[in-house]
Design a protein around this motif. Structure first.
Motif, PDB file in Angstrom:
ATOM      1  N   VAL A   3       1.082  -0.777  -0.161  1.00 40.62           N
ATOM      2  CA  VAL A   3      -0.125   0.052   0.141  1.00 40.62           C
ATOM      3  C   VAL A   3       0.847   1.392   0.133  1.00 40.62           C
ATOM      4  CG1 VAL A   3      -2.026   1.536   1.004  1.00 40.62           C
ATOM      5  CG2 VAL A   3      -1.491  -1.653   1.579  1.00 40.62           C
ATOM      6  N   VAL A   4       0.664   2.131  -0.740  1.00 37.51           N
ATOM      7  CA  VAL A   4       1.618   3.504  -0.978  1.00 37.51           C
ATOM      8  C   VAL A   4       0.793   5.261  -0.877  1.00 37.51           C
ATOM      9  CG1 VAL A   4       3.661   1.945  -2.300  1.00 37.51           C
ATOM     10  CG2 VAL A   4       1.591   3.394  -3.438  1.00 37.51           C
ATOM     11  N   CYS A  41       8.886   2.328   4.551  1.00 39.05           N
ATOM     12  CA  CYS A  41       8.364   3.171   3.946  1.00 39.05           C
ATOM     13  C   CYS A  41       7.713   3.051   2.525  1.00 39.05           C
ATOM     14  CB  CYS A  41       9.316   3.538   3.320  1.00 39.05           C
ATOM     15  SG  CYS A  41       9.712   5.570   2.222  1.00 39.05           S
ATOM     16  N   ALA A  42       7.009   3.844   2.449  1.00 40.29           N
ATOM     17  CA  ALA A  42       5.967   4.116   1.016  1.00 40.29           C
ATOM     18  C   ALA A  42       6.750   4.299  -0.174  1.00 40.29           C
ATOM     19  CB  ALA A  42       5.026   4.053   1.054  1.00 40.29           C
ATOM     20  N   GLY A  43       8.035   4.337  -0.079  1.00 41.65           N
ATOM     21  CA  GLY A  43       7.945   5.733  -1.264  1.00 41.65           C
ATOM     22  C   GLY A  43       7.840   6.369  -1.975  1.00 41.65           C
ATOM     23  N   THR A  44       7.871   6.575  -2.639  1.00 38.26           N
ATOM     24  CA  THR A  44       7.169   7.651  -3.594  1.00 38.26           C
ATOM     25  C   THR A  44       6.696   7.440  -4.791  1.00 38.26           C
ATOM     26  OG1 THR A  44       7.419   9.934  -4.108  1.00 38.26           O
ATOM     27  CG2 THR A  44       9.330   8.664  -4.721  1.00 38.26           C
ATOM     28  N   ILE A  45       5.671   8.365  -5.058  1.00 41.70           N
ATOM     29  CA  ILE A  45       5.133   8.347  -6.688  1.00 41.70           C
ATOM     30  C   ILE A  45       5.440   9.874  -7.541  1.00 41.70           C
ATOM     31  CG2 ILE A  45       2.941   7.951  -7.671  1.00 41.70           C
ATOM     32  CD1 ILE A  45       1.545   6.232  -5.057  1.00 41.70           C
ATOM     33  N   HIS A  46       6.268   8.815  -8.647  1.00 39.00           N
ATOM     34  CA  HIS A  46       6.532   9.487  -9.388  1.00 39.00           C
ATOM     35  C   HIS A  46       6.098   9.724 -11.313  1.00 39.00           C
ATOM     36  CE1 HIS A  46       8.750  13.521 -11.028  1.00 39.00           C
ATOM     37  NE2 HIS A  46       9.171  12.242 -12.060  1.00 39.00           N
ATOM     38  N   ASP A  47       5.528  10.215 -11.859  1.00 38.11           N
ATOM     39  CA  ASP A  47       4.886  10.779 -13.140  1.00 38.11           C
ATOM     40  C   ASP A  47       4.296   9.221 -13.278  1.00 38.11           C
ATOM     41  OD1 ASP A  47       5.740  13.084 -13.222  1.00 38.11           O
ATOM     42  OD2 ASP A  47       7.439  12.003 -14.382  1.00 38.11           O
ATOM     43  N   GLY A  48       3.560   8.788 -12.182  1.00 38.32           N
ATOM     44  CA  GLY A  48       2.600   7.312 -12.640  1.00 38.32           C
ATOM     45  C   GLY A  48       2.947   6.007 -12.720  1.00 38.32           C
ATOM     46  N   THR A  49       4.049   7.003 -11.107  1.00 38.07           N
ATOM     47  CA  THR A  49       5.311   5.733 -11.019  1.00 38.07           C
ATOM     48  C   THR A  49       5.825   5.232 -10.077  1.00 38.07           C
ATOM     49  OG1 THR A  49       6.217   5.048 -12.803  1.00 38.07           O
ATOM     50  CG2 THR A  49       7.159   4.534 -11.923  1.00 38.07           C
ATOM     51  N   HIS A  50       5.232   4.331  -8.794  1.00 37.42           N
ATOM     52  CA  HIS A  50       5.728   4.008  -7.519  1.00 37.42           C
ATOM     53  C   HIS A  50       7.186   3.833  -8.009  1.00 37.42           C
ATOM     54  CE1 HIS A  50       6.124   1.541  -4.412  1.00 37.42           C
ATOM     55  NE2 HIS A  50       6.431   2.607  -3.253  1.00 37.42           N
ATOM     56  N   ILE A  51       8.489   4.398  -6.611  1.00 38.57           N
ATOM     57  CA  ILE A  51       9.517   4.581  -6.501  1.00 38.57           C
ATOM     58  C   ILE A  51      10.095   4.101  -4.720  1.00 38.57           C
ATOM     59  CG2 ILE A  51      11.905   5.075  -6.355  1.00 38.57           C
ATOM     60  CD1 ILE A  51      10.896   7.177  -8.728  1.00 38.57           C
ATOM     61  N   SER A  52      10.423   2.351  -5.139  1.00 36.61           N
ATOM     62  CA  SER A  52       9.984   1.559  -3.820  1.00 36.61           C
ATOM     63  C   SER A  52      11.558   2.049  -3.547  1.00 36.61           C
ATOM     64  CB  SER A  52      10.364   0.235  -3.762  1.00 36.61           C
ATOM     65  OG  SER A  52      11.587   0.263  -4.596  1.00 36.61           O
ATOM     66  N   CYS A  53      10.941   1.913  -1.612  1.00 34.52           N
ATOM     67  CA  CYS A  53      12.332   2.291  -0.152  1.00 34.52           C
ATOM     68  C   CYS A  53      12.350   1.629   0.458  1.00 34.52           C
ATOM     69  CB  CYS A  53      12.187   3.595  -0.004  1.00 34.52           C
ATOM     70  SG  CYS A  53      13.010   3.885   1.155  1.00 34.52           S
ATOM     71  N   ALA A  54      13.559   0.757   0.462  1.00 30.67           N
ATOM     72  CA  ALA A  54      13.501  -0.265   1.763  1.00 30.67           C
ATOM     73  C   ALA A  54      13.636  -0.304   3.661  1.00 30.67           C
ATOM     74  CB  ALA A  54      14.284  -1.108   1.403  1.00 30.67           C
ATOM     75  N   ASN A  55      13.698   2.040   3.354  1.00 28.81           N
ATOM     76  CA  ASN A  55      13.934   2.020   4.757  1.00 28.81           C
ATOM     77  C   ASN A  55      12.901   1.342   5.742  1.00 28.81           C
ATOM     78  OD1 ASN A  55      16.524   3.408   4.448  1.00 28.81           O
ATOM     79  ND2 ASN A  55      15.120   4.813   3.613  1.00 28.81           N
ATOM     80  N   ASP A  56      13.273   1.069   6.886  1.00 29.40           N
ATOM     81  CA  ASP A  56      12.414   0.837   8.062  1.00 29.40           C
ATOM     82  C   ASP A  56      10.848   1.646   8.496  1.00 29.40           C
ATOM     83  OD1 ASP A  56      13.525  -1.938   7.624  1.00 29.40           O
ATOM     84  OD2 ASP A  56      14.349  -0.669   9.995  1.00 29.40           O
ATOM     85  N   ARG A  57      11.594   2.476   8.254  1.00 24.26           N
ATOM     86  CA  ARG A  57      10.039   3.924   9.030  1.00 24.26           C
ATOM     87  C   ARG A  57       9.521   4.414   7.732  1.00 24.26           C
ATOM     88  NH1 ARG A  57      11.458  10.544  10.885  1.00 24.26           N
ATOM     89  NH2 ARG A  57       9.922  11.031  10.821  1.00 24.26           N
ATOM     90  N   ALA A  58       7.888   4.172   8.591  1.00 25.96           N
ATOM     91  CA  ALA A  58       6.903   3.942   8.002  1.00 25.96           C
ATOM     92  C   ALA A  58       5.929   4.917   8.261  1.00 25.96           C
ATOM     93  CB  ALA A  58       5.896   2.251   7.878  1.00 25.96           C
ATOM     94  N   PRO A  59       4.933   5.528   8.131  1.00 29.84           N
ATOM     95  CA  PRO A  59       4.412   5.354   6.203  1.00 29.84           C
ATOM     96  C   PRO A  59       5.803   5.984   5.479  1.00 29.84           C
ATOM     97  CG  PRO A  59       3.373   7.320   6.942  1.00 29.84           C
ATOM     98  CD  PRO A  59       3.751   6.351   7.995  1.00 29.84           C
ATOM     99  N   TYR A  60       6.652   7.537   5.542  1.00 34.17           N
ATOM    100  CA  TYR A  60       7.881   7.250   5.243  1.00 34.17           C
ATOM    101  C   TYR A  60       8.483   7.825   5.995  1.00 34.17           C
ATOM    102  CZ  TYR A  60       3.672   8.251   1.877  1.00 34.17           C
ATOM    103  OH  TYR A  60       2.631   8.337   0.824  1.00 34.17           O
TER     104      TYR A  60
END
Length: 248
Positions: A3-4, A41-60
């Motif tokens: 879920v992002v 971490c939910a990473g970020t969404i850029h130009d309709g593409t999800h860029i994932s992130c493995a960092n532990d802190r959530a949601p960001y």
């Protein structure tokens, strides 16, 4: 599948899958059958593409946490250059039974903003030609009214009516331009149980709160609390708090 993000308007959860960015619509009657796995971490969404992130802190994590500076504005612009030169509405919002807040939004977004917050009733009390003056007026009213209502406070009022006498007494201090009443179609007789799950039959969405029925209990899920979770098929396997009605 992670879920992002979420959309209170559609409403839907945004999920990142191996095939790209997708959405899970949350219309009434939708069956959700997901189990929450690890959260990061939910990473970020850029130009309709999800860029994932493995960092532990959530949601960001710190790298992907964003802050809308206008939300902190009290009339002194926090941007390098002020850009809010359009009509802004100052409003009062009521959350059952008797929590009343003041807020500001761009005039054309007023109805949308009130629904995003899950307001039960509202009143448009002033219009200003730019955001700075609107925020100054809001700050004045915020010395007597709250300008922020937490989700647990909102959920505690689900299934209850607004104290009309108290609301009308507040409105009598102003000359509202327009008033609003909202019905989210939840048909609740009592406050739902707060939980973080993605299992059950969707009853509806009120603001950012997803309401689902599961095993005889109605649950209220803050959709922000789902952001960052990896989802697996099969439904929750946790022991959940049940409402008293589930045992009758």
């Amino acid at each position: 599948m992670q879920v992002v993000g979420y959309d209170t308007g559609t409403p839907a959860l945004y999920v990142s899958t191996s095939d790209g960015l997708d959405s899970v619509e949350l219309g009434p009657g939708t069956e959700l059958d997901y189990r929450l796995e690890n959260r990061h971490c939910a990473g970020t969404i850029h130009d309709g593409t999800h860029i994932s992130c493995a960092n532990d802190r959530a949601p960001y994590c710190d790298d992907h946490q964003s802050t809308w500076v206008c939300a902190k504005c009290t009339g002194t612009c926090l941007k390098d250059e002020m850009d809010c030169y359009e009509d802004h509405a100052v409003y009062l919002a009521a959350f059952a039974p008797d929590t009343f807040k003041v807020g500001v939004t761009r005039l054309w977004r007023l109805d949308t903003r009130l629904r995003e917050q899950g307001a039960d009733r509202a009143a448009h009390i002033r219009t200003f030609s730019d955001g700075r003056v609107a925020r100054e007026y809001e700050a004045q009213l915020a010395t007597q009214l709250t300008d922020r209502v937490r989700v647990p406070t909102k959920v505690s009022g689900f299934g209850r009516d607004v104290d009309i006498d108290a609301w009308n007494a507040l409105l009598s201090e102003f000359d509202p331009i327009d008033t609003f009443e909202f019905d989210y179609g939840l048909d609740l007789r009592e406050s739902p149980v707060a939980e973080t799950i993605a299992t059950g039959t969707v009853r509806g969405v009120k603001g950012r709160v997803l309401v689902v029925d599961h095993l005889g209990t109605t649950y209220a899920v803050d959709m922000r609390s789902l952001v960052g979770y990896e989802l697996a098929d099969g439904g929750t396997d946790r022991d959940l708090q049940s409402s008293l009605g589930a045992f009758s």
